[in-house]
Design a protein around this motif. Structure first.
Motif, mmCIF file in Angstrom:
data_model
loop_
_atom_site.group_PDB
_atom_site.id
_atom_site.type_symbol
_atom_site.label_atom_id
_atom_site.label_comp_id
_atom_site.label_asym_id
_atom_site.label_seq_id
_atom_site.Cartn_x
_atom_site.Cartn_y
_atom_site.Cartn_z
ATOM 1 N N ASP A 1 0.862 -1.187 0.000
ATOM 2 C CA ASP A 1 0.000 0.000 0.000
ATOM 3 C C ASP A 1 0.901 1.240 0.000
ATOM 4 N N GLU A 2 0.392 2.369 0.444
ATOM 5 C CA GLU A 2 1.200 3.599 0.408
ATOM 6 C C GLU A 2 2.005 3.808 1.686
ATOM 7 N N SER A 3 2.096 2.796 2.505
ATOM 8 C CA SER A 3 2.734 2.983 3.811
ATOM 9 C C SER A 3 4.159 2.492 3.828
ATOM 10 N N TYR A 4 4.792 2.641 4.976
ATOM 11 C CA TYR A 4 6.151 2.147 5.225
ATOM 12 C C TYR A 4 6.158 0.664 5.508
ATOM 13 N N HIS A 5 4.950 0.047 5.653
ATOM 14 C CA HIS A 5 4.919 -1.359 6.058
ATOM 15 C C HIS A 5 5.526 -2.256 4.998
ATOM 16 N N PHE B 1 6.043 10.851 9.397
ATOM 17 C CA PHE B 1 7.489 10.792 9.615
ATOM 18 C C PHE B 1 8.141 10.533 8.263
ATOM 19 N N MET B 2 9.103 11.375 7.886
ATOM 20 C CA MET B 2 9.812 11.154 6.622
ATOM 21 C C MET B 2 11.090 10.390 6.957
ATOM 22 N N ILE B 3 11.041 9.093 6.772
ATOM 23 C CA ILE B 3 12.169 8.278 7.227
ATOM 24 C C ILE B 3 12.965 7.706 6.059
ATOM 25 N N ASP B 4 14.236 7.494 6.333
ATOM 26 C CA ASP B 4 15.100 6.785 5.392
ATOM 27 C C ASP B 4 14.913 5.299 5.693
ATOM 28 N N PRO B 5 14.265 4.572 4.786
ATOM 29 C CA PRO B 5 13.906 3.184 5.098
ATOM 30 C C PRO B 5 15.133 2.285 5.280
ATOM 31 N N ASN B 6 16.317 2.788 4.881
ATOM 32 C CA ASN B 6 17.523 1.970 5.044
ATOM 33 C C ASN B 6 18.226 2.214 6.381
ATOM 34 N N ARG B 7 17.659 3.118 7.177
ATOM 35 C CA ARG B 7 18.292 3.394 8.471
ATOM 36 C C ARG B 7 17.390 2.903 9.604
ATOM 37 N N SER C 1 9.843 16.767 0.608
ATOM 38 C CA SER C 1 10.705 17.674 1.366
ATOM 39 C C SER C 1 11.971 16.958 1.846
ATOM 40 N N ARG C 2 11.936 15.635 1.811
ATOM 41 C CA ARG C 2 13.157 14.883 2.122
ATOM 42 C C ARG C 2 13.322 13.814 1.044
ATOM 43 N N PRO C 3 14.005 14.160 -0.035
ATOM 44 C CA PRO C 3 14.076 13.246 -1.182
ATOM 45 C C PRO C 3 14.581 11.868 -0.757
ATOM 46 N N GLY C 4 13.934 10.854 -1.312
ATOM 47 C CA GLY C 4 14.345 9.478 -1.009
ATOM 48 C C GLY C 4 13.699 8.902 0.235
ATOM 49 N N SER C 5 12.975 9.744 0.972
ATOM 50 C CA SER C 5 12.375 9.234 2.205
ATOM 51 C C SER C 5 11.100 8.449 1.904
ATOM 52 N N LYS C 6 10.739 7.594 2.853
ATOM 53 C CA LYS C 6 9.423 6.948 2.814
ATOM 54 C C LYS C 6 8.583 7.551 3.926
ATOM 55 N N GLY C 7 7.263 7.557 3.710
ATOM 56 C CA GLY C 7 6.392 8.169 4.706
ATOM 57 C C GLY C 7 5.837 7.145 5.671
ATOM 58 N N TRP C 8 5.891 7.458 6.922
ATOM 59 C CA TRP C 8 5.192 6.676 7.942
ATOM 60 C C TRP C 8 4.080 7.596 8.413
ATOM 61 N N ALA C 9 2.876 7.351 7.907
ATOM 62 C CA ALA C 9 1.747 8.213 8.249
ATOM 63 C C ALA C 9 0.942 7.524 9.337
ATOM 64 N N GLN D 1 -6.337 20.764 -3.395
ATOM 65 C CA GLN D 1 -5.334 19.864 -3.955
ATOM 66 C C GLN D 1 -4.044 19.974 -3.142
ATOM 67 N N ALA D 2 -3.708 21.208 -2.777
ATOM 68 C CA ALA D 2 -2.512 21.405 -1.962
ATOM 69 C C ALA D 2 -2.656 20.671 -0.628
ATOM 70 N N ARG D 3 -3.816 20.761 -0.017
ATOM 71 C CA ARG D 3 -4.046 20.051 1.250
ATOM 72 C C ARG D 3 -3.937 18.540 1.045
ATOM 73 N N HIS D 4 -4.533 18.057 -0.037
ATOM 74 C CA HIS D 4 -4.529 16.620 -0.278
ATOM 75 C C HIS D 4 -3.139 16.109 -0.620
ATOM 76 N N ASP D 5 -2.319 16.993 -1.196
ATOM 77 C CA ASP D 5 -0.968 16.578 -1.561
ATOM 78 C C ASP D 5 -0.005 16.671 -0.377
ATOM 79 N N ALA D 6 -0.526 16.988 0.788
ATOM 80 C CA ALA D 6 0.334 17.191 1.956
ATOM 81 C C ALA D 6 1.281 16.020 2.179
ATOM 82 N N TYR D 7 0.762 14.816 2.027
ATOM 83 C CA TYR D 7 1.560 13.614 2.270
ATOM 84 C C TYR D 7 2.727 13.542 1.283
#
Lengths: 465, 465
Positions: A40-44, A388-394, A337-345, A325-331
């Motif tokens: 899905d769209e998550s970090y899982h 949370f904008m996390i680096d999934p490799n860390r 804002s942190r290139p390469g990050s994955k989102g943990w929402a 649209q701006a609100r919906h694109d928040a995620y």
């Protein structure tokens, strides 16, 4: 995130052969298709199913579910894959039923303000279709999710504060049960006292009790007047207090959304906007022309007392679309804002009297943390999100996000709130569900065992069986 | 009405002794007390329990339920006995748990607009208590029912069209399960996606899954302006069309009630009023002063086009109380119009597009019948009632009422409506439930068996196990 322990065996070749005979090319075992349907769209961590069945009607779902029962093989329903707690991960393999081809609008009841759709119809598709009727479907989780998936996860979103969530807006469902029987959970009457509320039982059951194939929904007349506005506040407390006072004053605001300064900075960049980088509320008002003017006046007064900037108004449809649209694109903005990050929402929801305190303590937590994050939310309901904008490799970042998430959920529960206001449990929040509901989780499990004794419907989600 | 076949054995003396030891004088086996607790306000044959336990807290309910489970003895919860489909009849004997002494208001959340009460608190008691807070609880079935009973039967009433039914207004329940475990069905957050919706499962379960001992409810601010009016129409079709157009136009009317000419004649006599004897709508509008004026203007226009008489306005609290008291007394007024009669009150609910047709066909039916009856209803929801005033000693009248009831329910089901909009199933509408839900009744039964394997909680109601 620690992966759950899996006892997984591959789907039986005889089952796949039978499904292939029935569906032809609409059964896929390609690695790419399976992989796409297990995430899905998550970090899982994703988990691919063994096969994906692209169904076109309820009868096909019946046959697939019956075959899977016969071969003791799990079934995972799939809409658009936009869920956020690992809902579609095939933890024990099995067959994914992709409902996206069940995308017909079956009936529009302009007199009854209702509609019946196949489960794969998305909310944007529905509203596009309704455009000339003067009606609309309000529930709006941001993503262009399927209405079956939205029912299954009890989705809500920006205007639940006025129109309710899927809980309030689903009138009836067609469901294929784990043994292949098909039920209609309710008639179309607006209210009923006829037996157990099966509609509400299946709304939010996340595919664990059956496959939703058709959905009957309430519709609403497009309001005579709609106005939207953005307003910055000196502090997040001032913004939250504005929300609380607005709700308590009984103004039927259609949307009232909070974005913190990190989130505003991210959307400015992502959507090329020039909003002030400060805690901000996004508003929308629906009603008659006079009614909207009255609502605006009351809310303006409340906001001014909290030291708000002037409201920036969006009155044309185009301006409003851009604003939301701006609100919906928040995620996506947060991730960019942190290139390469994955989102943990993650999300929680608390009684509104505790909202300011809950947000303030959460902000203190994230200010002291080592990973970037942004806060946004449907604050009129007491519901807010952290991304949370996390680096999934860390691994240390994942651990830190997990710690912050734990603290936020624990805080919400201590305030008589819930571990998830709208994202659902999936396999990401099962432990929190136990913390929230205690003994009641065993009641849920007894219902699950009664309806799905083989534990084949989306196993490993909501609760451990 | 044919009495159900009962397999009944008297409660064990050892159980009664244990209960007596625990409750002292608050356990009654007096014939009069038992008889009073086995009947509701309906025509259904009463069935007295073997004993009545007047409980004072959840712990006592736990002990009673555990003892009854141990002795394999049925449990029937009792609020005020105002239900209408035989809900409290102890069909298999057992112990009635009377919750009327659990009448404490536990917590008022003026900031969160919610309240937690013990199950025996009545709606009038609650609103009396709230008087100085500026808040009120809207659900109003007419009778001064207990809030636990209203939750158990998914009650609604006159202003459900604006505020929803108990389904929408219960936030959480404390429930004693059949084995004595106690659960809280939800937290106080306004929305949640955390697991199966147990709150909605227990709302409307009619005591068949457990005993509700505490209820958390939504509250609303008393509107700035309230106006009520009565308006007569040349025909029932004109009145119903006014309702349909009002709802479709999106006017947030707070109440919109239809009474036919028979009902108006009865309430004129009973309440010493001088309303025109004609199909009549009772309205109430809530909002800001400007908002109410706007609603009134729209509805006035719609009604005038349907040939309505002038509106008779009730603006003071006293006038409004008198107006609505007359509406609420409709049932008693109908009975008084035929001295010595008993009332058979039934209800259905249909999609509003079918309301005019459903009412017209029902009126034709009753015009051709040999027994007097009156029609009234919460027509904004598509929900209406018939009251048959029958001589309980004349089997042919009971048979005729049964025939008319069958025809009305069958008609509603054919129009995608429900066999009961708000009275519930009890033991009066079990066959209709099967006609309405088909295979889904078996799903309800599997839930019942999972939660109450001994079938001790209000047995013989909703469905046959």
């Amino acid at each position: 995130m620690i992966a759950p322990v899996l006892l997984r065996e591959p789907a039986k070749p005889a089952l796949l052969a039978a499904l292939h005979q029935r569906l032809g090319d609409r059964l896929s075992t390609s690695a790419a298709v399976c992989a796409q349907h297990g995430k899905d769209e998550s970090y899982h961590q994703p988990h691919a199913p063994d096969a994906v069945a692209f169904v076109q009607n309820t009868d096909e779902v019946v046959e697939i579910v019956r075959l899977c029962a016969q071969y003791d093989t799990p079934v995972v329903p799939f809409g658009t894959g936009t869920s956020l707690e690992g809902h579609v991960a095939a933890l024990k393999g099995g067959v994914c039923i992709d409902l996206s081809q069940m995308n017909r609008i079956l009936r529009v009841g302009t007199e009854d303000l209702d509609v019946t759709v196949e489960a794969g119809v998305t909310r944007k598709q529905l509203n596009e279709y309704l455009r000339d009727t003067g009606l609309f479907f309000p529930v709006d989780p941001g993503a262009d999710a399927s209405l079956g998936g939205m029912a299954a996860t009890r989705a809500s979103g920006t205007n639940a504060v006025r129109y309710g969530t899927m809980r309030e807006n689903v009138l009836a469902l067609t469901v294929v049960l784990p043994d292949g029987r098909v039920i209609q959970t309710s008639r179309r009457a607006r209210k009923s006292a006829a037996g157990y509320d099966l509609t509400r039982l299946f709304v939010g059951s996340e595919g664990t009790l059956g496959v939703i194939t058709e959905v009957t929904l309430k519709l609403y007349g497009i309001p005579e007047a709609i106005s939207a506005a953005v307003c910055a506040f000196p502090t997040i407390a001032a913004a939250v207090d504005t929300v609380i006072l607005t709700i308590q004053s009984g103004v039927p605001v259609a949307r009232i959304e909070l974005l913190d300064e990190a989130q505003m900075e991210a959307i400015n960049k992502y959507s090329k906007l020039d909003h002030k980088v400060a805690p901000t509320l996004f508003f929308e008002f629906h009603g008659t022309t006079a009614g909207v003017a009255e609502q605006v006046e009351i809310v303006n007064g409340i906001a001014a007392e909290q030291g708000a900037d002037d409201f920036r108004w969006a009155t044309t449809q185009e301006e409003r679309s851009k604003l939301w649209q701006a609100r919906h694109d928040a995620y996506y903005a947060a991730l960019a804002s942190r290139p390469g990050s994955k989102g943990w929402a993650t999300d929680v929801c608390v009684p509104i009297s505790r909202l300011a305190e809950c947000i303030a303590e959460t902000k203190t937590d994230i200010a002291q943390s080592s990973i970037p994050s942004a806060l946004a939310g449907h604050v009129g309901d007491g519901n807010f999100h952290l991304i949370f904008m996390i680096d999934p490799n860390r691994p240390e970042e994942i651990a830190e996000a997990s710690r912050l998430n734990d603290r936020m959920v624990t805080r919400a529960l201590a305030m008589d709130g819930t571990c998830t206001g709208e994202h659902g449990v999936g396999y990401g929040k099962m432990d929190f569900l136990c913390a929230e509901h205690g003994e009641a989780v065993e009641v849920m499990a007894s219902i699950k065992r009664a309806i799905d004794p083989q534990n084949l419907m989306n196993p490993g989600k909501i609760m451990r069986i």
